[in-house]
Scaffold this motif. Sequence first.
Motif, PDB file in Angstrom:
ATOM      1  N   ALA A 411      42.478  47.640  42.337  1.00  0.00           N
ATOM      2  CA  ALA A 411      41.969  46.292  42.580  1.00  0.00           C
ATOM      3  C   ALA A 411      40.579  46.308  43.191  1.00  0.00           C
ATOM      4  CB  ALA A 411      42.932  45.532  43.497  1.00  0.00           C
ATOM      5  N   ALA A 412      40.268  47.352  43.970  1.00  0.00           N
ATOM      6  CA  ALA A 412      38.935  47.448  44.565  1.00  0.00           C
ATOM      7  C   ALA A 412      37.880  47.565  43.476  1.00  0.00           C
ATOM      8  CB  ALA A 412      38.868  48.655  45.495  1.00  0.00           C
ATOM      9  N   GLU A 414      38.065  46.316  40.446  1.00  0.00           N
ATOM     10  CA  GLU A 414      37.903  45.003  39.806  1.00  0.00           C
ATOM     11  C   GLU A 414      36.923  44.135  40.581  1.00  0.00           C
ATOM     12  OE1 GLU A 414      41.624  43.107  39.217  1.00  0.00           O
ATOM     13  OE2 GLU A 414      42.555  44.826  38.216  1.00  0.00           O
ATOM     14  N   LEU A 415      36.997  44.186  41.901  1.00  0.00           N
ATOM     15  CA  LEU A 415      36.100  43.394  42.732  1.00  0.00           C
ATOM     16  C   LEU A 415      34.673  43.924  42.641  1.00  0.00           C
ATOM     17  CD1 LEU A 415      35.524  41.202  44.809  1.00  0.00           C
ATOM     18  CD2 LEU A 415      36.308  42.783  46.604  1.00  0.00           C
ATOM     19  N   ALA A 447      35.320  37.897  46.716  1.00  0.00           N
ATOM     20  CA  ALA A 447      36.731  38.229  46.944  1.00  0.00           C
ATOM     21  C   ALA A 447      37.597  37.002  47.089  1.00  0.00           C
ATOM     22  CB  ALA A 447      36.853  39.104  48.188  1.00  0.00           C
ATOM     23  N   ASP A 450      39.310  36.485  50.490  1.00  0.00           N
ATOM     24  CA  ASP A 450      40.398  37.402  50.867  1.00  0.00           C
ATOM     25  C   ASP A 450      39.804  38.653  51.530  1.00  0.00           C
ATOM     26  OD1 ASP A 450      42.580  39.047  51.108  1.00  0.00           O
ATOM     27  OD2 ASP A 450      43.335  38.717  49.078  1.00  0.00           O
ATOM     28  N   LYS A 453      40.874  42.256  50.474  1.00  0.00           N
ATOM     29  CA  LYS A 453      40.236  42.888  49.312  1.00  0.00           C
ATOM     30  C   LYS A 453      38.990  43.660  49.724  1.00  0.00           C
ATOM     31  CE  LYS A 453      41.907  39.740  45.715  1.00  0.00           C
ATOM     32  NZ  LYS A 453      41.520  38.795  44.635  1.00  0.00           N
ATOM     33  N   LEU A 456      40.037  46.829  51.279  1.00  0.00           N
ATOM     34  CA  LEU A 456      40.445  47.793  50.258  1.00  0.00           C
ATOM     35  C   LEU A 456      39.230  48.505  49.652  1.00  0.00           C
ATOM     36  CD1 LEU A 456      42.794  49.007  48.643  1.00  0.00           C
ATOM     37  CD2 LEU A 456      42.492  47.164  46.963  1.00  0.00           C
TER      38      LEU A 456
END
Length: 546
Positions: A411-412, A414-415, A447, A450, A453, A456
Amino acid sequence: MHRYPANGPRILYLSIVVVASVILYYELYIQYAVSTLLMHEYGMTFMYATMISVVGNAVGAFASLLAGLADRWGRANLVVYGLLLTGALVLFALPNAPSKGWFMFFMALVNVVEGMALVATPALIRDFSPQVGRAGAMGFWTLGPIIGSLVVTTVSSNTLDSSSWQTEFRYAGITGLVVFVVALFGLRELSPALRDQLMVSLRDKALIEAKARGLDVEAAQKNHWRQMMRLDILAPALGISLHLMFYYTVVGNLVVYYSTVYGYSEQRTNALANWYWGANAIALVVAGVASDLTRVRKPFMIAGGVGTVVFTYLFALTTDHPDTGYYTFAWLLVGIGASSGMAWAPWMAGYTETVEKHNPAATATGLAVWGWIVRIVVSVSAVFTPVIVTSATPLVNHGEEVVAAQADAGAALELVQKDPALFIRMSEYPNRAAIPIELQVKALQLAGGDLAKLNLVEQKQRSLAVLIDHGEEVRKAKERTSDEWMRWWRLTLACQALFVPSVLVMAGRWSPRKARKDEAAHARRVEEELAALAADGAPGVARQRT
């Protein structure tokens, strides 16, 4: 030896030469089975790893020329003490090489010995095998590089998952020293007066022994190099060297090809290569025996040459199909290996017979010419591999690392991909407190507010750094790797096709019927010469004929 050996000792000497050839190639080729591990160990680029092969084959080429002096020095010493030197280098020097420069130096020394052995071992096979039966004998000799490669892939595919690359070298070195002891006490060679004559069949034994007593060895060994500078020597030597282009790729780069295009491991690729080596080994012996039974070489060379081109073309077509199954590859490799074996063993017999047509005493010189040409072709092909396949270096050096980083980042990643430039700037600061507030606000907006995130992203900095440094390079390499390998296979096909016309200038019949007539005529001449020698009172001739 001043007498031609009986069948039992002759077969023993031939067997020792074949085993020595197998082990020499085992020691030489073990580096390729662990090539990706070596690249990681020493931080080599694909170009540097390739240059190890280039340098080795270049020095091996000139060692082959030097081995042409085996016509004067003899062959057995080159083989026996070559086994001692390579065994010591592979057992002690290479596994403990302190740097990639030293590794290249030690491999160059191994190649020097192999270049000499490439001349001395087939010369010994020729000495102990008359023309009738030579293709079968040469079929067994050509098992040297093939079975050597098969030993490499079999041992590594069964042991590499539980051992290191250094251990693989030590296995080869120990085996080499054992065979050295066997060769030291078991290998012999013919005297120059015997080996410098043409022997068509074992029935010629009495004649060549009688003629050896009056043979002027010094005269027979003059002007060898000038005698070998002929179209029917040079063209076939270049032709077979080009024909073996696919073989060079299998030896040197099959692991790289399958790891970068299809994601195969070293063990899986080496297991796949066993299909090629097994088919090639069987075809070498079968084609050699069949060539001897029919008394012709050229039809086998042409059929094998054409078959190799056809199967290599079908193999090349799979490059654009990453979903190709394992057993599809296996059967294509079987076709290429069998076709190449059909051409190679008869070629070796036909080439030495072509040399003998000019001067039987120049056998080692003729083989030295071939050894030099084949090593130069290997060196040039090795230089062009990384030039054509530029994607190999980033994929071998960083491909697995990037895949692992992508899986870890999750997920990191993706950000970060929403604004890579922003996160690269943020990573330049030692900690979050030092990052300017406006950059933190922008990142928090990406993010969706969030904070977890962003935390992360901070936790996955190591994986993200790998992706920032090498991710794009690896992505582009993956996109072009299939096209680059396809260009390489097209070059291979063009080289293979040039082998076929080179066969036309070699000595030998196309028709088995005419070849048998030639053999019968030779047998009559032998009987006539023996009768003439007996009438002149040549010592031992009458006794040997009875």
